[in-house]
Design an enzyme around this catalytic site. Structure first.
Site, short mmCIF file in Angstrom:
data_model
loop_
_atom_site.label_atom_id
_atom_site.label_comp_id
_atom_site.label_asym_id
_atom_site.label_seq_id
_atom_site.Cartn_x
_atom_site.Cartn_y
_atom_site.Cartn_z
CD GLU A 174 -3.11 0.69 0.29
OE1 GLU A 174 -2.53 1.48 -0.49
OE2 GLU A 174 -4.33 0.71 0.47
CG ASP A 175 -0.99 4.75 -1.53
OD1 ASP A 175 -1.68 4.00 -0.80
OD2 ASP A 175 -1.50 5.61 -2.27
CG ASP A 203 -6.06 8.43 6.18
OD1 ASP A 203 -5.81 8.84 7.31
OD2 ASP A 203 -6.79 9.07 5.39
CG PHE A 243 -4.22 15.39 1.46
CD1 PHE A 243 -4.94 14.21 1.41
CD2 PHE A 243 -3.78 15.95 0.26
CE1 PHE A 243 -5.23 13.60 0.21
CE2 PHE A 243 -4.06 15.35 -0.95
CZ PHE A 243 -4.79 14.17 -0.97
NE ARG A 300 -2.72 8.60 -9.35
CZ ARG A 300 -3.35 8.15 -8.27
NH1 ARG A 300 -2.66 7.75 -7.23
NH2 ARG A 300 -4.66 8.11 -8.24
P1 IMP Z 1 -7.72 4.42 4.16
O1 IMP Z 1 -8.67 3.43 3.58
O2 IMP Z 1 -8.41 5.54 4.89
O3 IMP Z 1 -6.64 3.79 5.02
O4 IMP Z 1 -7.02 5.18 2.97
C1 IMP Z 1 -6.30 4.51 2.09
C2 IMP Z 1 -6.17 5.15 0.74
O5 IMP Z 1 -6.56 6.53 0.69
C3 IMP Z 1 -4.72 5.12 0.41
O6 IMP Z 1 -4.37 3.91 -0.19
C4 IMP Z 1 -4.56 6.32 -0.50
O7 IMP Z 1 -4.76 5.94 -1.82
C5 IMP Z 1 -5.61 7.31 -0.02
N1 IMP Z 1 -5.00 8.31 0.91
C6 IMP Z 1 -4.98 8.30 2.26
N2 IMP Z 1 -4.33 9.37 2.78
C7 IMP Z 1 -3.88 10.07 1.71
C8 IMP Z 1 -3.08 11.29 1.56
O8 IMP Z 1 -2.65 11.94 2.53
N3 IMP Z 1 -2.82 11.66 0.28
C9 IMP Z 1 -3.26 10.98 -0.82
N4 IMP Z 1 -3.99 9.86 -0.74
C10 IMP Z 1 -4.29 9.40 0.51
MG MG Z 2 -3.62 3.25 -1.86
#
Ligand code: IMP
Ligand code: MG
Length: 181
Positions: free
Chosen positions: A103-104, A107, A156, A169
């Protein structure tokens, strides 16, 4: 570049490329140690955000492995919608396999929970989570984050694969939303 503008917002440099690569190398070292004896682990790259991390990480993996992709989306602008959509599904069987989710960023953890459910339902033998970035202040789920290259506050960010409304990106560094807009 110290400061960039994407759509309507200004971002400032946060993590330079060299620091990112240093952190990626450390995670690769841990994976090389932990998964050495495992029969052909599958790296599951979560598109689109993790394409750069996947490329840099995989170049440092020393054991035989399989790489596959899934595409999910949960963000709208700079806010998580809380709903995870599968845009491109798994194209390969992961039954009985050790799967490393790449995963990138983790969050809220909504994406990881959905992926964990999906991989269990499809019969994965073991699931490891490997993320470039982790926001511990935002994460409130129970799935274990096995490998986090870097921990960051709840801000963010964009760059190195991560986007703000589909842009940003391509940058090799990571930028954070500038409080001075
Ligand atoms: P989660 O499901 O809330 O954990 O979010 C996961 C996905 O939201 C990540 O895989 C990202 O693609 C996107 N995301 C979460 N935080 C950020 C951020 O700060 N910048 C850009 N994309 C984000
Ligand atoms: Mg992602």
């Amino acid at each position: 570049m110290e400061r960039i503008k994407i759509h309507d917002k200004f971002f400032k440099i946060f993590i330079p490329h060299e620091k990112i690569i240093e952190a990626v190398s450390k995670v690769a070292d841990r994976l090389n140690r932990d998964l050495k004896g495992v029969d052909t682990p599958v790296f599951l790259s979560v598109l689109s955000g993790s394409f750069m991390f996947t490329a840099d990480l995989l170049q440092k993996i020393e054991f035989q492995c399989d790489v596959t992709f899934i595409k999910l989306a949960s963000y709208n602008g700079t806010e998580s919608t809380g709903e995870v959509k599968q845009i491109m599904g798994l194209s390969k069987s992961i039954k009985g396999k050790t799967v490393v989710i790449v995963e990138d960023i983790v969050d809220t953890g909504g994406t990881i929970v959905e992926l964990d459910k999906l991989l269990r339902a499809q019969g994965a033998a073991d699931i490891k989570v490997c993320t470039l970035l982790f926001k511990p202040g935002s994460y409130d789920k129970n799935v274990k984050i096995d490998y986090a290259a870097m921990e960051i506050p709840n801000d963010f960010i964009v760059g190195y694969g991560l986007d703000y409304d589909q842009l940003g990106r391509q940058y090799k560094d990571i930028y954070v939303l500038d409080p001075q807009q």
